[in-house]
Design a protein around this motif. Structure first.
Motif, mmCIF file in Angstrom:
data_model
loop_
_atom_site.group_PDB
_atom_site.id
_atom_site.type_symbol
_atom_site.label_atom_id
_atom_site.label_comp_id
_atom_site.label_asym_id
_atom_site.label_seq_id
_atom_site.Cartn_x
_atom_site.Cartn_y
_atom_site.Cartn_z
ATOM 1 N N ALA A 2 -13.003 99.560 -35.967
ATOM 2 C CA ALA A 2 -13.521 99.056 -34.695
ATOM 3 C C ALA A 2 -14.667 98.082 -34.951
ATOM 4 C CB ALA A 2 -13.990 100.227 -33.836
ATOM 5 N N LYS A 3 -14.995 97.296 -33.932
ATOM 6 C CA LYS A 3 -16.087 96.336 -34.021
ATOM 7 C C LYS A 3 -17.115 96.660 -32.942
ATOM 8 C CE LYS A 3 -13.974 93.450 -36.995
ATOM 9 N NZ LYS A 3 -14.511 92.946 -38.284
ATOM 10 N N PHE A 4 -18.398 96.604 -33.319
ATOM 11 C CA PHE A 4 -19.473 96.925 -32.392
ATOM 12 C C PHE A 4 -20.491 95.787 -32.367
ATOM 13 C CE2 PHE A 4 -17.624 100.788 -34.011
ATOM 14 C CZ PHE A 4 -17.362 101.499 -32.845
ATOM 15 N N GLN A 5 -20.978 95.491 -31.168
ATOM 16 C CA GLN A 5 -21.937 94.402 -30.991
ATOM 17 C C GLN A 5 -23.353 94.967 -31.118
ATOM 18 O OE1 GLN A 5 -20.724 91.291 -30.839
ATOM 19 N NE2 GLN A 5 -18.693 92.257 -30.945
ATOM 20 N N VAL A 6 -23.966 94.743 -32.263
ATOM 21 C CA VAL A 6 -25.287 95.290 -32.567
ATOM 22 C C VAL A 6 -26.330 94.201 -32.323
ATOM 23 C CG1 VAL A 6 -26.748 96.316 -34.344
ATOM 24 C CG2 VAL A 6 -24.291 96.850 -34.275
ATOM 25 N N ALA A 49 -25.731 88.489 -24.819
ATOM 26 C CA ALA A 49 -26.891 88.724 -25.678
ATOM 27 C C ALA A 49 -26.501 88.516 -27.143
ATOM 28 C CB ALA A 49 -27.409 90.142 -25.476
ATOM 29 N N GLU A 50 -27.371 87.869 -27.894
ATOM 30 C CA GLU A 50 -27.093 87.608 -29.297
ATOM 31 C C GLU A 50 -26.891 88.918 -30.047
ATOM 32 O OE1 GLU A 50 -29.074 85.282 -33.134
ATOM 33 O OE2 GLU A 50 -29.965 85.106 -31.135
ATOM 34 N N ALA A 51 -25.824 89.005 -30.816
ATOM 35 C CA ALA A 51 -25.499 90.252 -31.511
ATOM 36 C C ALA A 51 -24.781 89.960 -32.820
ATOM 37 C CB ALA A 51 -24.615 91.141 -30.627
ATOM 38 N N VAL A 52 -24.836 90.932 -33.701
ATOM 39 C CA VAL A 52 -24.086 90.889 -34.954
ATOM 40 C C VAL A 52 -22.932 91.870 -34.838
ATOM 41 C CG1 VAL A 52 -24.152 91.337 -37.433
ATOM 42 C CG2 VAL A 52 -26.102 90.264 -36.308
ATOM 43 N N GLU A 53 -21.728 91.428 -35.139
ATOM 44 C CA GLU A 53 -20.560 92.299 -35.065
ATOM 45 C C GLU A 53 -20.480 93.137 -36.337
ATOM 46 O OE1 GLU A 53 -16.617 91.234 -32.958
ATOM 47 O OE2 GLU A 53 -16.269 90.838 -35.090
ATOM 48 N N MET A 54 -20.422 94.450 -36.169
ATOM 49 C CA MET A 54 -20.388 95.366 -37.310
ATOM 50 C C MET A 54 -19.319 96.423 -37.086
ATOM 51 S SD MET A 54 -24.496 95.992 -37.959
ATOM 52 C CE MET A 54 -24.256 96.803 -39.561
ATOM 53 N N THR A 55 -18.650 96.832 -38.145
ATOM 54 C CA THR A 55 -17.707 97.942 -38.067
ATOM 55 C C THR A 55 -18.480 99.250 -38.173
ATOM 56 O OG1 THR A 55 -17.379 98.105 -40.456
ATOM 57 C CG2 THR A 55 -15.975 96.537 -39.247
ATOM 58 N N GLU A 56 -17.790 100.346 -37.870
ATOM 59 C CA GLU A 56 -18.447 101.643 -38.001
ATOM 60 C C GLU A 56 -18.873 101.904 -39.443
ATOM 61 O OE1 GLU A 56 -13.977 102.646 -38.277
ATOM 62 O OE2 GLU A 56 -15.289 101.151 -37.328
ATOM 63 N N GLY A 57 -18.061 101.441 -40.394
ATOM 64 C CA GLY A 57 -18.405 101.621 -41.793
ATOM 65 C C GLY A 57 -19.651 100.846 -42.186
ATOM 66 N N GLU A 58 -19.777 99.628 -41.668
ATOM 67 C CA GLU A 58 -20.949 98.814 -41.969
ATOM 68 C C GLU A 58 -22.206 99.409 -41.358
ATOM 69 O OE1 GLU A 58 -18.833 94.419 -42.377
ATOM 70 O OE2 GLU A 58 -19.446 95.158 -40.402
ATOM 71 N N ILE A 59 -22.072 99.974 -40.166
ATOM 72 C CA ILE A 59 -23.224 100.621 -39.528
ATOM 73 C C ILE A 59 -23.663 101.839 -40.341
ATOM 74 C CG2 ILE A 59 -23.980 101.923 -37.495
ATOM 75 C CD1 ILE A 59 -22.245 100.008 -35.814
ATOM 76 N N ILE A 60 -22.711 102.663 -40.741
ATOM 77 C CA ILE A 60 -23.037 103.840 -41.554
ATOM 78 C C ILE A 60 -23.672 103.416 -42.871
ATOM 79 C CG2 ILE A 60 -22.079 105.800 -42.808
ATOM 80 C CD1 ILE A 60 -22.047 106.351 -39.872
ATOM 81 N N LEU A 87 -17.082 105.321 -33.599
ATOM 82 C CA LEU A 87 -18.390 105.332 -34.246
ATOM 83 C C LEU A 87 -18.980 106.736 -34.285
ATOM 84 C CD1 LEU A 87 -20.727 103.789 -35.520
ATOM 85 C CD2 LEU A 87 -21.581 103.293 -33.216
ATOM 86 N N LEU A 88 -18.828 107.473 -33.201
ATOM 87 C CA LEU A 88 -19.387 108.831 -33.157
ATOM 88 C C LEU A 88 -18.667 109.756 -34.133
ATOM 89 C CD1 LEU A 88 -20.174 109.378 -29.377
ATOM 90 C CD2 LEU A 88 -21.470 108.207 -31.153
ATOM 91 N N GLN A 89 -17.359 109.577 -34.263
ATOM 92 C CA GLN A 89 -16.611 110.380 -35.235
ATOM 93 C C GLN A 89 -17.055 110.049 -36.658
ATOM 94 O OE1 GLN A 89 -14.739 112.901 -34.867
ATOM 95 N NE2 GLN A 89 -14.024 112.853 -32.741
ATOM 96 N N ALA A 90 -17.349 108.785 -36.917
ATOM 97 C CA ALA A 90 -17.813 108.386 -38.242
ATOM 98 C C ALA A 90 -19.150 109.053 -38.565
ATOM 99 C CB ALA A 90 -17.945 106.869 -38.320
#
Length: 222
Positions: A2-6, A49-60, A87-90
């Motif tokens: 998945a992709k998340f807007q951080v 809003a300006e954001a960096v796209e991150m996967t759940e793995g990259e966030i972890i 993300l929560l499961q990760a």
């Protein structure tokens, strides 16, 4: 994946909640469904809003690179994020990390509270001064556990009557910690203490936002 807007990620102390004063990694996701009058992160709530796209793995991976084991997932409203369950499961699979979700009280937490290794929740009930009270999902109160927190941000002393009404109606303080905070600059904390004394509210705690006293109240990334 998945992709998340951080929109923001940083290490600081928790400014509020049960872990106030403790180190935490903050992951702030873009977007919100509310528009509170006193919002201090409005810049993170818009769709552009300006954001960096991150996967759940990259966030972890980022979280683990900091060496800090408490994680605060915030926004905006983080539960609005597409594939947030991924993300929560990760995070649930990382036994060395403790995840807290700051949620605005309008989204059901039922799906996530029942997860194995569920995160803790800081549920922010929006009072009338926010202009958003009509959107609160009170069904969440039945799902609260001792590790969770319900927070009321008060614009005036008069709103404390409403806080007590809600806490008593849903017996919130029997389930988890209850905190009251002032809208920064709008109400004197001493007046809130006087109210608690007058009404003998042993079950409600006053909490100030530590980060707004340590740093400039408008400073980001703290």
């Amino acid at each position: 994946m998945a992709k998340f807007q951080v929109v923001e990620k940083f290490v600081s102390i928790n400014g509020e909640g049960q872990s106030a004063g403790a180190l935490a990694v903050f992951i702030r996701l873009r977007g919100c469904n509310l528009a509170c009058s006193y919002c201090d992160t409005r810049w993170a709530c818009t769709d552009d809003a300006e954001a960096v796209e991150m996967t759940e793995g990259e966030i972890i991976d980022y979280v683990k690179s900091t060496g800090v084991t408490r994680v605060t997932l915030t926004g905006g409203e983080p539960l609005l994020a597409k594939s947030i369950d991924v993300l929560l499961q990760a995070f649930a699979q990382c036994s060395d990390l403790a995840l807290e979700i700051e949620t605005n009280g309008s989204i059901s937490i039922a799906k996530y509270a029942s997860m194995e290794h569920a995160p803790s929740f800081t549920l922010d009930y929006k009072l009338a001064g926010s202009g958003m009270e009509q959107y609160m999902d009170v069904s969440n109160f039945a799902l609260l556990q001792p590790k969770d927190t319900v927070k009321f941000v008060c614009s005036s002393v008069d709103e404390l009557d409403r806080v007590c009404e809600i806490v008593d109606q849903y017996r919130i303080s029997e389930k988890c910690r209850v905190l009251i905070s002032p809208v920064f600059g709008s109400i004197e904390p001493a007046d809130m203490v006087d109210y608690l004394i007058l009404h003998q509210r042993n079950d409600i705690r006053l909490q100030l936002q530590l980060h707004k006293f340590i740093w400039d109240p408008n400073k980001r990334g703290v």
